[in-house]
Design a protein around this motif. Sequence first.
Motif, PDB file in Angstrom:
ATOM      1  N   PRO A  22       0.815  -1.221   0.000  1.00 40.01           N
ATOM      2  CA  PRO A  22       0.000   0.000   0.000  1.00 40.01           C
ATOM      3  C   PRO A  22       0.847   1.269   0.000  1.00 40.01           C
ATOM      4  CG  PRO A  22      -0.893  -1.591   1.537  1.00 40.01           C
ATOM      5  CD  PRO A  22       0.415  -2.154   1.063  1.00 40.01           C
ATOM      6  N   ILE A  23       1.921   1.281   0.765  1.00 45.37           N
ATOM      7  CA  ILE A  23       2.759   2.484   0.836  1.00 45.37           C
ATOM      8  C   ILE A  23       3.439   2.718  -0.518  1.00 45.37           C
ATOM      9  CG2 ILE A  23       4.623   3.643   2.098  1.00 45.37           C
ATOM     10  CD1 ILE A  23       4.169   1.717   4.398  1.00 45.37           C
ATOM     11  N   VAL A  24       3.987   1.639  -1.076  1.00 49.87           N
ATOM     12  CA  VAL A  24       4.776   1.773  -2.316  1.00 49.87           C
ATOM     13  C   VAL A  24       3.879   2.064  -3.523  1.00 49.87           C
ATOM     14  CG1 VAL A  24       6.314   0.529  -3.897  1.00 49.87           C
ATOM     15  CG2 VAL A  24       6.601   0.262  -1.421  1.00 49.87           C
ATOM     16  N   TYR A  25       2.768   1.333  -3.649  1.00 46.88           N
ATOM     17  CA  TYR A  25       1.939   1.479  -4.853  1.00 46.88           C
ATOM     18  C   TYR A  25       1.189   2.806  -4.871  1.00 46.88           C
ATOM     19  CZ  TYR A  25       3.066  -3.232  -6.404  1.00 46.88           C
ATOM     20  OH  TYR A  25       3.736  -4.342  -6.854  1.00 46.88           O
ATOM     21  N   ASN A  26       0.692   3.234  -3.698  1.00 46.85           N
ATOM     22  CA  ASN A  26       0.010   4.543  -3.694  1.00 46.85           C
ATOM     23  C   ASN A  26       0.991   5.666  -4.007  1.00 46.85           C
ATOM     24  OD1 ASN A  26      -2.730   3.807  -3.213  1.00 46.85           O
ATOM     25  ND2 ASN A  26      -2.151   3.269  -1.118  1.00 46.85           N
ATOM     26  N   LYS A  27       2.239   5.502  -3.534  1.00 45.21           N
ATOM     27  CA  LYS A  27       3.286   6.475  -3.845  1.00 45.21           C
ATOM     28  C   LYS A  27       3.555   6.478  -5.365  1.00 45.21           C
ATOM     29  CE  LYS A  27       6.609   9.211  -2.373  1.00 45.21           C
ATOM     30  NZ  LYS A  27       6.350  10.416  -1.590  1.00 45.21           N
ATOM     31  N   ALA A  28       3.582   5.266  -5.951  1.00 46.14           N
ATOM     32  CA  ALA A  28       3.828   5.172  -7.396  1.00 46.14           C
ATOM     33  C   ALA A  28       2.674   5.824  -8.170  1.00 46.14           C
ATOM     34  CB  ALA A  28       3.985   3.706  -7.807  1.00 46.14           C
ATOM     35  N   TYR A  29       1.439   5.603  -7.737  1.00 48.42           N
ATOM     36  CA  TYR A  29       0.283   6.222  -8.418  1.00 48.42           C
ATOM     37  C   TYR A  29       0.389   7.740  -8.347  1.00 48.42           C
ATOM     38  CZ  TYR A  29      -1.903   1.550  -8.077  1.00 48.42           C
ATOM     39  OH  TYR A  29      -2.171   0.220  -8.170  1.00 48.42           O
ATOM     40  N   GLU A  30       0.842   8.220  -7.178  1.00 46.27           N
ATOM     41  CA  GLU A  30       1.010   9.655  -6.983  1.00 46.27           C
ATOM     42  C   GLU A  30       2.074  10.197  -7.961  1.00 46.27           C
ATOM     43  OE1 GLU A  30       1.387  10.416  -2.663  1.00 46.27           O
ATOM     44  OE2 GLU A  30       2.894  11.884  -3.307  1.00 46.27           O
ATOM     45  N   VAL A  39      -6.301   3.487  -6.375  1.00 45.51           N
ATOM     46  CA  VAL A  39      -5.892   3.454  -4.973  1.00 45.51           C
ATOM     47  C   VAL A  39      -5.589   1.997  -4.626  1.00 45.51           C
ATOM     48  CG1 VAL A  39      -8.225   3.255  -3.983  1.00 45.51           C
ATOM     49  CG2 VAL A  39      -6.436   4.371  -2.669  1.00 45.51           C
ATOM     50  N   TYR A  40      -4.658   1.796  -3.704  1.00 43.25           N
ATOM     51  CA  TYR A  40      -4.218   0.432  -3.373  1.00 43.25           C
ATOM     52  C   TYR A  40      -4.360   0.197  -1.871  1.00 43.25           C
ATOM     53  CZ  TYR A  40      -1.173  -3.724  -3.640  1.00 43.25           C
ATOM     54  OH  TYR A  40      -0.663  -4.992  -3.590  1.00 43.25           O
ATOM     55  N   LEU A  41      -5.006  -0.906  -1.508  1.00 42.03           N
ATOM     56  CA  LEU A  41      -5.157  -1.296  -0.100  1.00 42.03           C
ATOM     57  C   LEU A  41      -4.760  -2.763   0.036  1.00 42.03           C
ATOM     58  CD1 LEU A  41      -8.710   0.183   0.688  1.00 42.03           C
ATOM     59  CD2 LEU A  41      -6.505   1.137   1.392  1.00 42.03           C
ATOM     60  N   SER A  42      -4.539  -3.216   1.259  1.00 40.94           N
ATOM     61  CA  SER A  42      -4.273  -4.653   1.418  1.00 40.94           C
ATOM     62  C   SER A  42      -5.246  -5.270   2.414  1.00 40.94           C
ATOM     63  CB  SER A  42      -2.829  -4.885   1.833  1.00 40.94           C
ATOM     64  OG  SER A  42      -2.612  -4.346   3.102  1.00 40.94           O
ATOM     65  N   PHE A  43      -5.505  -6.551   2.217  1.00 46.73           N
ATOM     66  CA  PHE A  43      -6.455  -7.275   3.063  1.00 46.73           C
ATOM     67  C   PHE A  43      -5.912  -8.629   3.470  1.00 46.73           C
ATOM     68  CE2 PHE A  43      -9.133  -4.480   0.474  1.00 46.73           C
ATOM     69  CZ  PHE A  43      -9.857  -3.842   1.466  1.00 46.73           C
ATOM     70  N   LEU A  44      -6.183  -8.988   4.714  1.00 50.34           N
ATOM     71  CA  LEU A  44      -5.844 -10.333   5.166  1.00 50.34           C
ATOM     72  C   LEU A  44      -6.974 -11.252   4.709  1.00 50.34           C
ATOM     73  CD1 LEU A  44      -4.368 -11.375   8.517  1.00 50.34           C
ATOM     74  CD2 LEU A  44      -6.294 -12.649   7.608  1.00 50.34           C
ATOM     75  N   ILE A  45      -6.657 -12.173   3.811  1.00 50.06           N
ATOM     76  CA  ILE A  45      -7.656 -13.114   3.310  1.00 50.06           C
ATOM     77  C   ILE A  45      -7.159 -14.530   3.630  1.00 50.06           C
ATOM     78  CG2 ILE A  45      -8.862 -13.997   1.244  1.00 50.06           C
ATOM     79  CD1 ILE A  45      -9.623 -11.068   1.844  1.00 50.06           C
ATOM     80  N   LYS A  46      -7.993 -15.300   4.299  1.00 54.02           N
ATOM     81  CA  LYS A  46      -7.630 -16.683   4.645  1.00 54.02           C
ATOM     82  C   LYS A  46      -7.732 -17.556   3.395  1.00 54.02           C
ATOM     83  CE  LYS A  46      -7.309 -16.231   9.163  1.00 54.02           C
ATOM     84  NZ  LYS A  46      -5.961 -16.307   9.700  1.00 54.02           N
TER      85      LYS A  46
END
Length: 276
Positions: A22-30, A39-46
């Motif tokens: 999330p930190i790297v990809y949103n920075k890249a989009y910026e 926008v990029y987010l991350s999720f814990l998916i089982k």
Amino acid sequence: MISSKTKLCVGIGDPIKQSIGPIVYNKAYEQLGVADEFVYLSFLIKADDIGDFIKGARAMGLRGITCTMPHKEIVMPHLDKIDEHAKKIGAVNTVVNDNGILTGYNTDWIGAVKPLENVTELKGKKVAVIGAGGAAKAFVYGLTNEGCDVTIYNRTVEKAKSLAEQFNCKYSSLDEQSEIKNADIVCNATSVGFVGQDAEMPIDPENLSPNQIVFDAVYSPLKTELLKYAESIGAKTVYGSEMYLYQGFEQIRLYTGHEAPEEAMRSFVMELINAK
Ligand code: ATR
């Protein structure tokens, strides 16, 4: 400005909280000037929830999905198309949603090949890949494709054997590693050297030599014990952050249609890892 036109890309895994995505990809989009579009987010998916997650991703019209452990293989039956490389590797780390059609790609092998191509010609090179897990698969697929002569060394020799059979290369137990000395390129694809095991080296350093190129897939710490030793004897080194970056450059291209802002991402990722 995020709006109702903004497309969502996500990283999924279990665990996921260590992810710098999330930190790297949103920075890249910026940097690309597309932060209002993506926008990029991350999720814990089982693992058990991957089918439901993909249904949700379709319903929500997610643009892209970055798959990490344990989803790279189990996501595949839920997709509409699989790209040729991902099919051959048997793993997907990138899913792109084009108007409801979900296509699985693999960009990990690009992360294994491109950083080496930046420092050497690959065809005909003798390569020792240490490890036989997911990261090793990316190295073995990418480097055999480039015409390298690859030998896999693994602690559990049966795993080395089955990977070697899949990609038609040689293998050995890590207990018999003196041949590594004759390799042109040594790639560490084990987790040895990662924070927590950062005092260790995956191989006996006696088997490294000054004319080799040593590539460590471990990116945190940036300079592992293996790389420190390799540099101390005058060997050329490639940092794990390059592997992370090159697989990411390709993901950014697939998600946004733009070439990644490589230099800005590189300095940002290095800063981020150093600050950890
Ligand atoms: P990844 O997807 O990150 O490659 P993985 O699939 O769990 O992770 O693979 C980890 C690799 O690191 C394996 O090759 C593992 O060796 P085994 O197959 O024998 O388990 C290797 N590995 C992990 N810890 C190790 C250690 N202490 N010494 C040697 N190899 C190790």
